[in-house]
Design an enzyme around this catalytic site. Structure first.
Site, short mmCIF file in Angstrom:
data_model
loop_
_atom_site.label_atom_id
_atom_site.label_comp_id
_atom_site.label_asym_id
_atom_site.label_seq_id
_atom_site.Cartn_x
_atom_site.Cartn_y
_atom_site.Cartn_z
N GLU A 65 0.66 -1.16 -0.04
CA GLU A 65 -0.15 0.20 0.10
C GLU A 65 1.03 1.36 -0.04
O GLU A 65 1.98 1.24 0.73
CB GLU A 65 -0.97 -0.08 1.31
CG GLU A 65 -1.77 1.38 1.26
CD GLU A 65 -2.58 1.38 2.68
OE1 GLU A 65 -2.18 0.83 3.56
OE2 GLU A 65 -3.70 1.85 2.63
N LYS A 139 -9.49 1.99 -2.60
CA LYS A 139 -9.97 1.52 -1.29
C LYS A 139 -11.35 1.88 -0.66
O LYS A 139 -11.85 3.17 -0.58
CB LYS A 139 -8.72 2.08 -0.23
CG LYS A 139 -8.96 1.77 1.23
CD LYS A 139 -7.43 2.29 1.89
CE LYS A 139 -7.36 1.95 3.36
NZ LYS A 139 -6.31 2.37 3.85
N CYS A 180 -5.68 -2.84 2.50
CA CYS A 180 -5.29 -2.37 3.81
C CYS A 180 -6.61 -2.77 4.89
O CYS A 180 -7.02 -3.72 5.04
CB CYS A 180 -4.66 -1.22 4.19
SG CYS A 180 -3.77 -1.29 5.83
O1 LIG Z 1 -7.20 -1.75 9.98
C1 LIG Z 1 -6.08 -1.40 10.59
O2 LIG Z 1 -5.96 -1.81 11.74
C2 LIG Z 1 -5.01 -0.86 9.89
C3 LIG Z 1 -5.46 -0.34 8.76
C4 LIG Z 1 -4.57 0.65 7.88
O3 LIG Z 1 -3.45 0.76 8.16
C5 LIG Z 1 -4.88 1.24 6.55
O4 LIG Z 1 -5.97 0.78 6.09
O5 LIG Z 1 -3.80 1.83 5.84
#
Ligand SMILES: O=C(O)CCC(=O)C(=O)O
Length: 305
Positions: A65, A139, A180
């Site tokens: 990411e 996303k 993510c």
């Molecule tokens: O869901 C999480 O704990 C981390 C998610 C995250 O870091 C993101 O979506 O960039």
């Protein structure tokens, strides 16, 4: 029960029969990259890592990411690229297009900040072996978190959420994409499974608070629940960065088994995927047949058949 309720609506959309993949066995490469404030360096560095992974036999390469920019709300608008405006406006995706055709591989291109009109997205581009853009996932679940003294981050300050689940047929099978925080929502993974995904890819940058507790747990849960492969790819950890990534890019098999993983330093993981295991597991433990469609339902709002 409302009078408008119709019993046939209570059914989970029937899972598509697992489509026959174009190949059963292949190697995946997960490039856990260091990311710096120097975008040009990040692009060159990613290109080299993809080429290295392909030279080691990877037919599918996954990036982290936000690999071309620091992960921060200040950086997203500065590093954002207009992907739809073509290669001149998007040097990061131009590189991915070029290297995918050069190495004849599929690339799940991690994510980069995308500019579209006056909006910014956190966007993953998938390129085919012909260098063509096959899919673009924005996303869907933005990462807003506030654990005082531990981590506070508000992606929604700068970014807009995507509106569409993304599943794509490639030369290495049918792949569902999440970025993510998308991994935290089991419904998305279930919808991908119901649409016949062989593999879910989640470029992600978990952090030092949720990473140790949730990262591996979520990947294994998504794999076990849906009896498919799950691959994740994180940036390498930079302890001096504003946002410190957990690392630990991983490939998980359909029984929840960790096939390959790494620590937090820069690394390229090469591991084998064997899709024949999917049918085998679904025969060993026939979850799709055991579902109680009469008791609960998942509605795939956007599925078109
Ligand atoms: O869901 C999480 O704990 C981390 C998610 C995250 O870091 C993101 O979506 O960039």
């Amino acid at each position: 029960m409302s009078s408008a309720f119709k019993p046939e609506q209570a059914r989970i959309p029937p899972a598509l029969a697992l489509p026959t993949p174009p190949l059963n066995k292949f190697k995946i490469g997960l490039c856990q990259l260091t990311v710096t404030p120097d975008k040009e360096r990040n692009i060159k560095h990613a290109r080299k890592a993809i080429q290295d992974a392909a030279q080691k036999g990877a037919q599918l390469v996954v990036l982290p990411e936000i690999w071309n920019s620091p992960y921060s709300n200040d950086s997203f608008p500065v590093y954002a690229e207009d992907i739809d405006a073509g290669h001149d406006a998007s040097p990061s995706t131009a590189m991915l297009a070029e290297v995918s055709v050069q190495m004849k591989i599929v690339i799940v291109g991690g994510s980069i900040p995308e500019r579209c009109g006056d909006k910014l997205y956190n966007t993953c581009c998938v390129f085919g072996t012909d260098g063509k853009l096959k899919a673009k996932h924005r996303k869907i679940h933005l990462f807003d978190i506030d654990i005082p003294g531990k981590i506070t981050f508000t992606e929604s300050k700068t970014l807009t959420a995507g509106e569409t689940p993304t599943i794509v047929d490639t030369d290495v099978g049918r792949i569902g994409i999440g970025i993510c925080h998308d991994i935290s929502f089991q419904e998305l993974a279930m919808i991908y499974a119901s649409r016949g995904a062989h593999l879910l890819c989640y470029p992600g940058a978990f952090n030092m608070t949720t990473g140790p507790l949730h990262w591996e747990l979520l990947q294994r849960a998504r794999a076990v629940d849906n009896q498919l492969y799950v691959a994740t790819c994180s940036p390498a950890r930079d302890a001096g960065a504003g946002y410190v990534a957990w690392g630990h890019s991983t490939l998980v098999g359909p029984f929840g088994e960790i096939i390959a993983t790494t620590e937090h330093d820069e690394d390229i993981i090469i591991a084998e995927i064997d899709y024949s295991v999917l049918e085998q597991r679904r025969t060993n433990l026939p979850l799709p047949k055991q579902r109680r469609a009469d008791l609960y339902r998942l509605i795939d709002i956007q599925r078109r058949e």
